[in-house]
Design an enzyme around this catalytic site. Structure first.
Site, short mmCIF file in Angstrom:
data_model
loop_
_atom_site.label_atom_id
_atom_site.label_comp_id
_atom_site.label_asym_id
_atom_site.label_seq_id
_atom_site.Cartn_x
_atom_site.Cartn_y
_atom_site.Cartn_z
CG ASP A 49 -3.34 1.24 11.59
OD1 ASP A 49 -2.91 1.67 12.97
OD2 ASP A 49 -4.23 1.38 10.93
CG HIS A 83 -0.63 4.76 11.32
ND1 HIS A 83 -2.04 4.67 10.73
CD2 HIS A 83 0.88 5.01 10.31
CE1 HIS A 83 -1.93 5.19 9.58
NE2 HIS A 83 -0.63 4.92 9.81
#
Length: 323
Positions: A49, A83
């Protein structure tokens, strides 16, 4: 690693290595929330993430338990395969103030410097004094993202959050302060150089890009630059910006300087045409031919006189050079 304690101050994260599988969900590397005087130095992040996400709570939390995260320095860090490399929000109802990201390297992240918010974060959700500087990126799909329509939470895809129409400003409306991007180089990007969307009722105040260079990969593939409804995959796009009050004064300065050059060249061609119509150019040719009909000698004469032409004719000398 997350810090969710109320009002922690003087937080140092030094020389840490935080790793997680690239395909693992909700595995942020480090989330300082409502913290003050935070230093993240010399750390490595590789997660599924966001590598670092700066937060300050949601609107439903008591204000005294979600003060602004402030005085943050992130420097000499390496972020890869996440991400976002450094992210502000979206849970930042208390605001983020005086944050600097400097001298970092990002590789193979979906997004580089990422600011995300949405309606419902509240009037205190304002980023102020944000500086990103001296950063290098490689294979980051979209280097710069400012997303005011982030579709997080259960209501993230409702009309209230995602509407592109101008809605009334109330206590749930977030704001955007000034953000500066300086001395940043991003190579082998894919989707867009920058994807920036402010709210129509609460525009991004000012974004400054100085000495920023972006190049795209030869084999770039389409990718969605921002997590918001209606955003389609794109490839090799430039700066996409909506609802920004002031976008990079330095760019506009460059545009003005460019217009000066265009006007100068236009004047040069005008004068050149005038010289042709009046026969002045033919007179110059005839004068040179009288000196010598040898083309080599003529070239030498023109070469010797060219600096004088460039210095004296029409100020910058463009008409003479063209002639």
């Amino acid at each position: 690693l997350s810090l969710h304690d109320a009002l922690p101050i003087y937080v140092d994260a030094l020389c840490l290595s935080i790793e997680g599988p690239k395909n693992s969900h909700n595995t942020d590397g480090f989330d300082p929330e409502s913290c003050g005087f935070v230093r993240i130095l010399g750390c490595q992040f590789s997660v599924g993430d966001d590598c670092i996400a700066i937060k300050s709570g949601k609107l439903g939390i008591e204000p005294e338990l979600r003060p602004a995260t402030h005085d943050v320095l992130i420097s000499h860090c390496y972020m890869h395969d996440g991400h976002g490399a450094v992210v502000l929000g979206s849970e930042a109802a208390g605001g983020i103030k005086d944050l600097t990201v400097s001298k970092c390297l990002f590789e193979r992240t979906d997004r580089g410097l990422r600011v995300k918010t949405r309606r419902g974060r509240g009037k205190d959700a304002v980023n102020e004094g944000i500086t990103f500087e001296h950063i290098r990126m490689d294979e980051v799909l979209t280097p710069f993202v400012v997303n005011s329509f982030y579709f997080c939470d259960k209501d993230g895809k409702t009309d209230y959050v995602q509407s592109r129409e101008t809605l009334p400003v109330d206590d749930r409306t977030p704001g955007f302060g000034a953000t500066t991007f300086c001395d940043i180089e991003a190579t082998n990007c894919h989707a867009a150089a920058a994807y920036i969307t402010g709210l129509p009722e609460s525009k991004v105040t000012r974004l400054t890009f100085q000495d920023v260079h972006v190049t795209f990969a030869d084999d770039a593939e389409p990718f969605v630059p921002a997590m918001a409804c209606g955003v389609e995959p794109m490839v090799r796009q430039g700066i996409i910006a909506q609802n920004v009050k002031v976008l990079d004064p330095l760019v506009w300065k460059g545009i003005k300087e460019g217009l000066k050059i265009v006007l100068m060249v236009f004047g040069a061609f005008t004068i050149l045409n005038l010289l042709r119509e009046t026969g002045a150019i033919e007179d110059v040719k005839a004068t040179i031919a009288q000196i010598s009909d040898d083309r080599r000698v003529q070239v030498v004469i023109i070469g010797m006189m060219l600096p004088i032409f460039l210095e004296g004719a029409a100020g910058a000398g463009a008409p003479a050079a063209i002639a």
